[in-house]
Design a protein around this motif. Structure first.
Motif, mmCIF file in Angstrom:
data_model
loop_
_atom_site.group_PDB
_atom_site.id
_atom_site.type_symbol
_atom_site.label_atom_id
_atom_site.label_comp_id
_atom_site.label_asym_id
_atom_site.label_seq_id
_atom_site.Cartn_x
_atom_site.Cartn_y
_atom_site.Cartn_z
ATOM 1 N N GLU A 28 -8.081 2.916 -2.943
ATOM 2 C CA GLU A 28 -6.932 3.186 -3.802
ATOM 3 C C GLU A 28 -5.682 3.305 -2.933
ATOM 4 O O GLU A 28 -5.670 4.033 -1.943
ATOM 5 N N PRO A 29 -4.593 2.556 -3.275
ATOM 6 C CA PRO A 29 -3.446 2.429 -2.362
ATOM 7 C C PRO A 29 -2.837 3.750 -1.905
ATOM 8 O O PRO A 29 -2.603 3.938 -0.707
ATOM 9 N N THR A 41 0.829 -1.201 0.000
ATOM 10 C CA THR A 41 0.000 0.000 0.000
ATOM 11 C C THR A 41 0.862 1.249 0.000
ATOM 12 O O THR A 41 0.610 2.209 -0.745
ATOM 13 N N ARG A 59 -1.434 -2.585 -5.524
ATOM 14 C CA ARG A 59 -2.660 -3.242 -5.090
ATOM 15 C C ARG A 59 -2.339 -4.415 -4.169
ATOM 16 O O ARG A 59 -1.372 -5.148 -4.384
ATOM 17 N N ASP A 108 -9.612 -1.804 0.861
ATOM 18 C CA ASP A 108 -9.530 -2.013 -0.584
ATOM 19 C C ASP A 108 -9.518 -0.698 -1.337
ATOM 20 O O ASP A 108 -9.658 -0.672 -2.560
#
Length: 428
Positions: A114-115, A13, A18, A112
């Motif tokens: 967006e990193p 992350t 992902r 989950d």
């Protein structure tokens, strides 16, 4: 009881990648505490539990102490008194020793996101726990051991080499390089069990730049201990007309990286690694030199596969490639009869899908050379066409005709062989 997201999920992350899997550490709890909340115990050697809804793994914070050489010699201690810092200290690399404090009531979908946005939120909220400098090492692109306890588990040398193949811009920290060399010199890598070596080797072969794994292993001296048949290829002259390489080992690395570029499967990549074993000589090599390097390659390959307990699928494909890759390279000069015999030796009629993998491994070998990375490999489509032509022969009809003419046993096979040769002759 406090819960932390740890390991690869945090690392990836922070790097904007992902995340596929999440690992969690629980601090200040007993096994009964988790069982009372509906968790299911699955840990055999240490307390690991599956979440009742997400089924992700939650491990109680623990410490580990090496008690004997090899991977099995560990004493594990888990209790509510083990701190997060103590749990993170047992991990291999600083980039894998970062944690994020989480509220167990928050939605699983939050992780989950967006990193980079999630990473920014962690930084801003102060949720990150990084006692060993992993965040800075991500910024510096450094692979660094957490504590000297790194040496307690020699498989970590292989893991680090695998990470080098995945994160291709990262370098090995000098002090970690020194520690790994010491581990090799004190024979600690000799205690690795075959299953763990193969597991990490297979994972490394499937990374973005597999050659880096072998570069790291060579630099610390581990490759000659783990894969002497491969290590001895450096320094062996390797050349093709107008396209010389430094040596066979350098060529091998180009072939592996070509296999990664072409998204080859593990069996293909393993075949690429082992196709030229017969060109080198290890101190323990007692094979006669006159038998030719293809035969030597097959014999050395069998020894290597037995030692590492390589899966049958990988072993069988590698044996065919080691034995036949030279003939496949020269197949443009073969007539139809020789092509059909080549297909027979490769068992292509029974296993056409495997033959496609054989051709891909040979293409990687041909293009894994200086100046030939984008060169065509016409042998592959030509042999693939020859196989389709030969497979178009109605073998049942030919066998019936042969029997009617009084043929039996091997004679029927000769009729089928001739019919395939005729089909390939006409089609090519």
């Amino acid at each position: 009881m406090e819960i932390y997201l740890v390991g690869g999920a945090v690392r990836d992350t922070l790097m904007g990648l992902r995340v596929k899997d999440h690992d969690w550490v629980v601090v200040g709890a007993t096994p009964q505490d988790l069982l009372d909340q509906g968790f299911v115990s699955v840990g055999r050697d240490f307390p690991v539990f599956l979440h009742p809804k997400t089924h992700e793994e939650y491990a109680l914070a623990r410490t580990e102490r090496n008690t004997a050489p090899g991977y099995h010699g560990f004493a594990v201690h888990a209790s509510p008194g083990v701190t997060l810092e103590e749990d993170l200290a047992r991990r291999d690399l600083t980039i894998n020793s970062i944690a994020v404090h989480v509220d167990s009531t928050r939605a699983r979908a939050e992780f989950d996101a967006e990193p980079l946005a999630l990473a920014a939120h962690w930084h801003a909220s102060g949720a990150l726990v990084d006692p060993y400098g992993g965040i800075q090492d991500i910024a510096d692109k450094a692979l660094r051991h957490v504590t000297p306890a790194f040496r307690d588990d020699p498989v970590r040398i292989l893991r680090l080499a695998r990470f080098a193949a995945r994160f291709t811009e990262f370098h090995v920290a000098p002090e970690t390089q020194t520690l790994m060399r010491e581990m090799v010199q004190t024979d600690e890598v000799d205690h690795l069990v075959a299953e763990r070596v193969w597991q990490e080797l297979a994972r490394g072969l499937m990374e973005a730049l597999p050659s880096r794994m072998f570069t790291v292993l060579r630099d610390c001296g581990a490759l000659v201990r783990l894969l002497p048949e491969v290590d001895c290829l450096w320094g062996v002259p390797q050349s093709v007309e107008h396209h010389p390489e430094v040596d066979t080992g350098a060529h091998l690395m180009l072939v592996l990286d070509m296999a990664a570029r072409l998204n080859a499967s593990l069996p293909v990549r393993f075949a690429c690694l082992t196709h030229d074993l017969g060109k080198g000589t290890t101190p323990a090599d007692v094979l006669p030199r006159h038998i030719g390097h293809e035969q030597r390659s097959v014999r050395l390959l069998k020894t290597l596969c037995e030692r590492l307990r390589v899966p049958v699928e990988c072993k069988e494909l590698a044996e065919v490639v080691a034995r036949e890759h030279g003939n496949i390279h020269r197949s443009a000069d073969l007539n139809a009869g020789a092509i059909v015999r080549l297909l027979e030796r490769c068992d292509a009629f029974r296993k056409p899908a495997r033959f496609a993998d054989i051709l891909l491994a040979c293409e990687c070998d041909a293009r894994g050379r200086l100046g030939l990375h984008d060169a065509p490999y016409p042998q592959a489509p030509r042999l693939a066409l020859a196989l389709q032509l030969a497979l178009s022969v109605a073998t049942n009809t030919i066998a019936t005709a042969a029997q009617a003419a009084g043929a039996s046993g091997p004679k029927i096979g000769e009729w089928i062989h001739k019919a395939r040769v005729a089909a390939v002759t006409a089609g090519l």
